[in-house]
Structure formats: structure tokens, C-alpha cells
Design a protein around this motif. Structure first.
Motif, PDB file in Angstrom:
ATOM      1  N   ASN A  63       1.934  22.584  -5.361  1.00 41.32           N
ATOM      2  CA  ASN A  63       2.911  21.967  -5.861  1.00 41.32           C
ATOM      3  C   ASN A  63       3.932  21.871  -4.861  1.00 41.32           C
ATOM      4  O   ASN A  63       4.552  20.467  -4.744  1.00 41.32           O
ATOM      5  N   ARG A  64       4.191  22.577  -3.913  1.00 38.15           N
ATOM      6  CA  ARG A  64       5.323  22.520  -3.005  1.00 38.15           C
ATOM      7  C   ARG A  64       4.893  21.651  -1.973  1.00 38.15           C
ATOM      8  O   ARG A  64       5.721  20.894  -1.632  1.00 38.15           O
ATOM      9  N   LEU A  65       3.656  21.725  -1.441  1.00 39.77           N
ATOM     10  CA  LEU A  65       3.257  20.692  -0.537  1.00 39.77           C
ATOM     11  C   LEU A  65       3.003  19.319  -1.101  1.00 39.77           C
ATOM     12  O   LEU A  65       3.672  18.285  -0.378  1.00 39.77           O
ATOM     13  N   HIS A  66       2.703  19.333  -2.391  1.00 40.56           N
ATOM     14  CA  HIS A  66       2.834  17.828  -3.102  1.00 40.56           C
ATOM     15  C   HIS A  66       4.189  17.334  -3.204  1.00 40.56           C
ATOM     16  O   HIS A  66       4.448  16.291  -3.106  1.00 40.56           O
ATOM     17  N   LEU A  67       5.185  18.125  -3.334  1.00 38.67           N
ATOM     18  CA  LEU A  67       6.501  17.751  -3.355  1.00 38.67           C
ATOM     19  C   LEU A  67       6.997  17.092  -2.099  1.00 38.67           C
ATOM     20  O   LEU A  67       7.546  16.150  -1.953  1.00 38.67           O
ATOM     21  N   TYR A  68       6.582  17.788  -1.200  1.00 41.06           N
ATOM     22  CA  TYR A  68       7.136  17.297   0.479  1.00 41.06           C
ATOM     23  C   TYR A  68       6.205  16.054   0.566  1.00 41.06           C
ATOM     24  O   TYR A  68       6.918  14.972   1.087  1.00 41.06           O
ATOM     25  N   ARG A  69       5.064  15.925   0.191  1.00 44.59           N
ATOM     26  CA  ARG A  69       4.303  14.518   0.518  1.00 44.59           C
ATOM     27  C   ARG A  69       4.749  13.353  -0.308  1.00 44.59           C
ATOM     28  O   ARG A  69       4.985  12.356   0.051  1.00 44.59           O
ATOM     29  N   THR A  70       5.195  13.738  -1.523  1.00 49.98           N
ATOM     30  CA  THR A  70       6.080  12.733  -2.538  1.00 49.98           C
ATOM     31  C   THR A  70       7.009  12.313  -1.952  1.00 49.98           C
ATOM     32  O   THR A  70       7.424  11.074  -1.909  1.00 49.98           O
ATOM     33  N   ILE A  71       7.885  13.065  -1.673  1.00 48.23           N
ATOM     34  CA  ILE A  71       9.263  12.845  -0.990  1.00 48.23           C
ATOM     35  C   ILE A  71       9.024  11.886   0.230  1.00 48.23           C
ATOM     36  O   ILE A  71       9.674  10.839   0.354  1.00 48.23           O
ATOM     37  N   ALA A  72       8.249  12.253   0.999  1.00 48.18           N
ATOM     38  CA  ALA A  72       7.753  11.398   2.254  1.00 48.18           C
ATOM     39  C   ALA A  72       7.320  10.230   1.850  1.00 48.18           C
ATOM     40  O   ALA A  72       7.810   9.051   2.732  1.00 48.18           O
ATOM     41  N   ALA A  73       6.440  10.183   1.095  1.00 46.84           N
ATOM     42  CA  ALA A  73       5.820   8.676   0.872  1.00 46.84           C
ATOM     43  C   ALA A  73       6.924   7.698   0.167  1.00 46.84           C
ATOM     44  O   ALA A  73       6.921   6.699   0.397  1.00 46.84           O
ATOM     45  N   VAL A  74       7.773   8.558  -0.833  1.00 46.59           N
ATOM     46  CA  VAL A  74       8.707   7.593  -1.550  1.00 46.59           C
ATOM     47  C   VAL A  74       9.803   7.121  -0.546  1.00 46.59           C
ATOM     48  O   VAL A  74      10.368   5.982  -0.417  1.00 46.59           O
ATOM     49  N   LEU A 116       0.861  -1.275   0.008  1.00 45.71           N
ATOM     50  CA  LEU A 116       0.070  -0.094   0.158  1.00 45.71           C
ATOM     51  C   LEU A 116       0.903   1.323  -0.062  1.00 45.71           C
ATOM     52  O   LEU A 116       0.488   2.317  -0.678  1.00 45.71           O
ATOM     53  N   THR A 117       2.039   1.349   0.866  1.00 45.23           N
ATOM     54  CA  THR A 117       2.798   2.500   0.610  1.00 45.23           C
ATOM     55  C   THR A 117       3.601   2.504  -0.721  1.00 45.23           C
ATOM     56  O   THR A 117       3.561   3.776  -1.209  1.00 45.23           O
ATOM     57  N   GLY A 118       3.612   1.593  -1.195  1.00 42.12           N
ATOM     58  CA  GLY A 118       4.223   1.681  -2.510  1.00 42.12           C
ATOM     59  C   GLY A 118       3.257   2.079  -3.798  1.00 42.12           C
ATOM     60  O   GLY A 118       3.468   3.171  -4.532  1.00 42.12           O
ATOM     61  N   LEU A 119       1.990   1.888  -3.614  1.00 41.09           N
ATOM     62  CA  LEU A 119       1.017   2.419  -4.339  1.00 41.09           C
ATOM     63  C   LEU A 119       0.715   3.881  -4.169  1.00 41.09           C
ATOM     64  O   LEU A 119       0.547   4.613  -5.059  1.00 41.09           O
ATOM     65  N   SER A 120       1.025   4.132  -2.809  1.00 42.74           N
ATOM     66  CA  SER A 120       0.875   5.679  -2.382  1.00 42.74           C
ATOM     67  C   SER A 120       2.052   6.525  -3.194  1.00 42.74           C
ATOM     68  O   SER A 120       1.719   7.512  -3.582  1.00 42.74           O
ATOM     69  N   ALA A 121       3.095   5.818  -2.981  1.00 44.02           N
ATOM     70  CA  ALA A 121       4.607   6.458  -3.224  1.00 44.02           C
ATOM     71  C   ALA A 121       4.279   6.942  -4.845  1.00 44.02           C
ATOM     72  O   ALA A 121       4.528   7.773  -5.410  1.00 44.02           O
ATOM     73  N   GLY A 122       3.718   5.800  -5.656  1.00 44.64           N
ATOM     74  CA  GLY A 122       3.703   5.684  -7.058  1.00 44.64           C
ATOM     75  C   GLY A 122       2.652   6.738  -7.531  1.00 44.64           C
ATOM     76  O   GLY A 122       2.805   7.469  -8.524  1.00 44.64           O
ATOM     77  N   LEU A 123       1.577   6.665  -6.910  1.00 48.70           N
ATOM     78  CA  LEU A 123       0.433   7.620  -7.213  1.00 48.70           C
ATOM     79  C   LEU A 123       1.089   9.213  -7.069  1.00 48.70           C
ATOM     80  O   LEU A 123       0.825   9.759  -8.010  1.00 48.70           O
ATOM     81  N   PHE A 124       1.576   9.442  -5.865  1.00 46.26           N
ATOM     82  CA  PHE A 124       2.328  10.863  -5.740  1.00 46.26           C
ATOM     83  C   PHE A 124       3.350  10.984  -6.773  1.00 46.26           C
ATOM     84  O   PHE A 124       3.497  12.168  -7.062  1.00 46.26           O
ATOM     85  N   TYR A 125       4.172  10.161  -6.927  1.00 46.82           N
ATOM     86  CA  TYR A 125       5.419  10.288  -7.872  1.00 46.82           C
ATOM     87  C   TYR A 125       5.008  10.517  -9.308  1.00 46.82           C
ATOM     88  O   TYR A 125       5.198  11.289  -9.986  1.00 46.82           O
ATOM     89  N   ALA A 126       3.827   9.674  -9.621  1.00 47.69           N
ATOM     90  CA  ALA A 126       3.156   9.860 -11.158  1.00 47.69           C
ATOM     91  C   ALA A 126       2.711  11.255 -11.458  1.00 47.69           C
ATOM     92  O   ALA A 126       2.908  11.811 -12.314  1.00 47.69           O
ATOM     93  N   TRP A 127       1.909  11.762 -10.261  1.00 51.35           N
ATOM     94  CA  TRP A 127       1.235  12.933 -10.239  1.00 51.35           C
ATOM     95  C   TRP A 127       2.501  13.955 -10.535  1.00 51.35           C
ATOM     96  O   TRP A 127       2.348  14.902 -11.209  1.00 51.35           O
ATOM     97  N   THR A 128       3.475  14.039  -9.817  1.00 50.90           N
ATOM     98  CA  THR A 128       4.557  14.861  -9.899  1.00 50.90           C
ATOM     99  C   THR A 128       5.306  14.712 -11.192  1.00 50.90           C
ATOM    100  O   THR A 128       5.832  15.885 -11.784  1.00 50.90           O
ATOM    101  N   VAL A 129       5.504  13.815 -11.840  1.00 53.71           N
ATOM    102  CA  VAL A 129       6.169  13.729 -12.989  1.00 53.71           C
ATOM    103  C   VAL A 129       5.364  13.590 -14.459  1.00 53.71           C
ATOM    104  O   VAL A 129       6.058  14.018 -15.498  1.00 53.71           O
ATOM    105  N   TYR A 130       3.959  13.508 -14.181  1.00 50.92           N
ATOM    106  CA  TYR A 130       3.026  13.450 -15.281  1.00 50.92           C
ATOM    107  C   TYR A 130       2.113  14.633 -15.401  1.00 50.92           C
ATOM    108  O   TYR A 130       1.898  15.126 -16.362  1.00 50.92           O
ATOM    109  N   VAL A 131       1.583  14.603 -14.078  1.00 52.55           N
ATOM    110  CA  VAL A 131       0.102  15.496 -14.217  1.00 52.55           C
ATOM    111  C   VAL A 131       0.706  17.004 -14.127  1.00 52.55           C
ATOM    112  O   VAL A 131       0.239  17.598 -14.618  1.00 52.55           O
ATOM    113  N   ILE A 132       1.522  17.487 -13.103  1.00 52.10           N
ATOM    114  CA  ILE A 132       1.896  18.506 -12.930  1.00 52.10           C
ATOM    115  C   ILE A 132       2.587  19.149 -14.142  1.00 52.10           C
ATOM    116  O   ILE A 132       2.117  20.167 -14.508  1.00 52.10           O
ATOM    117  N   PRO A 133       3.403  18.451 -14.729  1.00 52.92           N
ATOM    118  CA  PRO A 133       3.997  19.337 -15.962  1.00 52.92           C
ATOM    119  C   PRO A 133       2.941  19.292 -17.192  1.00 52.92           C
ATOM    120  O   PRO A 133       3.152  20.355 -17.660  1.00 52.92           O
TER     121      PRO A 133
END
Length: 162
Positions: A138-149, A16-33
């Protein structure tokens, strides 16, 4: 290999932690751009639609599941030195850095966006709101992505150290 409740909880937490980290990571590298390339009104409309759509059982499982599974697995591994400490780190990173940042940072911003009547905004107001919202979100999202990964990484090492 015998699957025990303890190991099942650990694998569930890791998964579950991997799925969450993947969700946030994907959002960072695909959705935000992608959202950075659209107009202000389109961005705000898209974020409103996404914020409404994401509130579903699958998201809740992937977002809240690690809180429960990591916490329970940490408790179960109390007597096991290295896995316990790694799971405690993973739990704290996830609870504070991912769950906490989302609940106390991103969600209030999403609530502000939800109250916005886009049809009543002139282009200048849309641009101002987007600039403020997008930068903070986006700043908060980056923090939560780093924490999840990082949480996922700690859970991975705990799983391998078991």
C-alpha cells in the motif's frame, strides 16, 4: 484543427497517462479500503486472484503505454520550450515513480505472495504475512499513484500549452 503525428502522440500520451492515473487512484480510494475490511485469508486470496487477473493486454496498454507515448512525445517536442519541459517532467514522474516503483517494488511483493500456499498457512502466519505485505504494498502503491496523477497533471498542462 489539423491532427499531426506530433499532436496525435501527445494526445495519446495524455490519454494513456490519464487512464493509468485513474486506475491507480481508483484502486487507492475504492479497492484498498474494501480489502482492509476482509479477513487475512480472504485478503491474501483476493490479492493473488487480482494479481493474476490484471496481467492482460488492456492493463499492459494502460501501464506501459505512457512510458512509450510520453517518451516519444517528449522527444517530438524537444524544440518547444514549455511543452518539452512539462512532458519531460511527466515522463520522469511516470517512468521512475509509477513504472519503476511498480516493477521494482510492487511486483516483487506480488511474486512473494504468488509463491504462498494459502491452504498451508495457519491463521497466525496468514496475519503476519498480510501485515508485512499489505503495509509495504500500500505504501508503494501510494507513491506510484501520486507519481501517476502528477504525471497526468504535467501532461495535461503540456497539452494545453501546445
Amino acid at each position: 484543427m489539423i491532427i499531426t503525428l506530433k499532436s496525435l502522440t501527445l494526445y495519446t500520451a495524455f490519454f494513456l497517462t490519464g487512464l493509468s492515473a485513474g486506475l491507480f487512484y481508483a484502486w487507492t480510494v475504492y479497492v484498498i479500503p474494501g480489502t482492509q475490511r476482509v479477513s487475512d485469508t480472504t485478503y491474501l486470496e483476493s490479492m493473488q486472484a487480482i494479481n493474476r487477473a490484471i496481467l492482460n493486454p488492456a492493463f499492459y496498454l494502460v501501464f506501459m503505454g505512457p512510458v512509450i507515448a510520453l517518451g516519444w512525445s517528449t522527444f517530438q517536442h524537444y524544440a518547444n520550450d514549455l511543452p518539452f519541459w512539462l512532458l519531460l517532467i511527466a515522463t520522469l514522474l511516470y517512468v521512475l515513480g509509477t513504472f519503476g516503483v511498480t516493477i521494482f517494488g510492487n511486483v516483487p511483493l506480488n511474486d512473494q505472495l504468488e509463491l504462498l500456499e494459502l491452504s498451508q498457512l495457519n491463521p497466525l502466519k496468514a496475519k503476519e504475512f498480510r501485515l508485512s505485505y499489505e503495509q509495504q504494498w500500500n505504501r508503494l502503491h501510494l507513491y506510484r499513484t501520486i507519481a501517476a496523477v502528477a504525471s497526468f497533471g504535467a501532461a495535461l498542462v503540456a497539452t494545453l500549452a501546445k
